[in-house]
Design an enzyme around this catalytic site. Sequence first.
Site, mmCIF file in Angstrom:
data_model
loop_
_atom_site.group_PDB
_atom_site.id
_atom_site.type_symbol
_atom_site.label_atom_id
_atom_site.label_comp_id
_atom_site.label_asym_id
_atom_site.label_seq_id
_atom_site.Cartn_x
_atom_site.Cartn_y
_atom_site.Cartn_z
ATOM 1 N N ARG A 25 -6.197 -15.184 33.099
ATOM 2 C CA ARG A 25 -5.523 -15.899 31.996
ATOM 3 C C ARG A 25 -4.171 -15.277 31.691
ATOM 4 N NH1 ARG A 25 -9.250 -17.132 26.913
ATOM 5 N NH2 ARG A 25 -7.162 -17.678 26.215
ATOM 6 N N ARG A 35 -11.046 -14.481 14.253
ATOM 7 C CA ARG A 35 -9.768 -15.155 14.541
ATOM 8 C C ARG A 35 -9.544 -16.378 13.623
ATOM 9 N NH1 ARG A 35 -8.165 -13.725 19.864
ATOM 10 N NH2 ARG A 35 -6.066 -14.122 19.131
ATOM 11 N N ASP A 61 -3.117 -5.099 22.180
ATOM 12 C CA ASP A 61 -3.383 -5.606 23.533
ATOM 13 C C ASP A 61 -3.359 -4.492 24.572
ATOM 14 O OD1 ASP A 61 -1.669 -8.803 23.114
ATOM 15 O OD2 ASP A 61 -3.613 -8.050 22.450
ATOM 16 N N CYS A 78 -13.790 -15.565 19.040
ATOM 17 C CA CYS A 78 -13.755 -15.261 20.477
ATOM 18 C C CYS A 78 -14.296 -13.840 20.639
ATOM 19 C CB CYS A 78 -12.338 -15.399 21.017
ATOM 20 S SG CYS A 78 -11.290 -14.047 20.519
ATOM 21 N N LYS A 88 3.673 -13.946 28.552
ATOM 22 C CA LYS A 88 2.736 -15.037 28.238
ATOM 23 C C LYS A 88 2.840 -15.401 26.753
ATOM 24 C CE LYS A 88 -1.783 -13.939 27.409
ATOM 25 N NZ LYS A 88 -2.335 -14.504 26.173
ATOM 26 N N ASN A 89 2.862 -14.376 25.886
ATOM 27 C CA ASN A 89 2.814 -14.654 24.454
ATOM 28 C C ASN A 89 4.169 -15.027 23.851
ATOM 29 O OD1 ASN A 89 0.120 -14.258 24.619
ATOM 30 N ND2 ASN A 89 0.094 -12.231 23.665
#
Length: 411
Positions: free
Chosen positions: A382, A106, A290, A101, A7-8
Amino acid sequence: MRVSAAKNAVLPILAATLLTGDECRIRDIPEIQDVLTMHRLIELLGAEIRREEEEWVLRTPAVLTSEASYDLVRMMRASILVMGPLLARTGQAVAGLPGGCAIGVRPIDLHLKGFAALGAEISLSHGRVQAVANGRLRGAHIYLDYPSVTATENILMAAVLAEGTTTIENAAEEPEVVDLANFLNSMGARVSGAGTRLVRVEGVKELHGSSYTPIPDRIEAGTFLVAAAATGGWVALENVVPDHLAAVIAKLREAGVAVETEGDRVVAEGPARPSATNVKTLPYPGFPTDMQAPFMALLTIAQGTSVITETVFENRFRHVEELKRMGARIDIEGPSAIVHGVERLTGAPVTASDLRAGAALVVAGLVAEGETEIAGVHHIDRGYKDLVERLRSLGANIERVSGVPSLQFEE
Ligand code: EPZ
């Protein structure tokens, strides 16, 4: 089980397709919420996107607007990644300033510092940040106070079409940054040093189209390895780059998990009960932030006490209270969580606060005695494709409760 594309890596690569009017073909794209959000965002900016069986075909003949809508930035902070390409291609970029968030404030100060160094005028009004370059961006030397992943990526994408040479010092070394650099070079950019703390970019006049397959998702892979380890189970993953998981594999082994790697295949077998170990999250190649939450779920049932220190984000322990509802014994002391291993977790209704906290609750739900119901699974969707189906294929007793946005597990 096969691991999806990262995803990233996909998010900055999709943003980078805005840098050319030519056709780009990106293969193996995971159709998860964040990727669909980026799809919608670049389409609004002018990208024509055709989704074929194995790949997306994208072309941005002209940029329709240089403004990324606040709604989309609010939905997904990574939307800010379109600023670099817009600034490089059109000379200006406007975006709703992303709010904080669940995991922290952030800020994007390092992104803006980079754009300013390349010659853009930065202004902020009514919650929107604007970067305007009078004429072509000019190469510069930029020092990043923190090796921010998306700041490095945004500055890279702005610098590839600038006049002259740009050097980014204290750049992020994550594999996803390297993948973006490789994609940009496949489009005719001249980036060197990606994956080290010093990245150099020779600006070029324009970029051409490219076909590309992004790297596998190391966090998805790590999450499945942890899930197998926590349940004392066994999992074989294909399409993994073991190097990208070196820190996670080392910690799994310290926790008593048998991990074997061969080519792009990684096999993990959990022990009857994991052993405690200490974890400290750091920028790559350190232990990835993560993976902090999912790994904590594993350590809640370990033999002994573990200390988990989160150094990347200031508020990334939202999963702790939820894990304690399931019987975990965890004390937070500043940036560290002291995890006293317990024999068993017990199922309970819990709530996911963000993507990786959700993943941690899934891991905990798999090992807990009795039923766990997780609310807030939109966070999980997500970043994890078909999580329920894929865990079931591994023997997990999990179902998505239709209508109610939650996942349910039996023991
Ligand atoms: C990327 O976020 C990832 N997202 C995150 O993954 C990941 O957790 C993070 O890197 C760290 O590895 C994407 O790649 C889309 P940072 P990013 O900028 O780039 C401070 C997920 O779960 N900072 O490296 O936003 C910041 O406050 C997501 O998929 C500044 O101070 O992370 C934080 O403390 C969550 N100023 C630290 O740097 C800036 O301008 C790391 O943030 C930018 C960042």
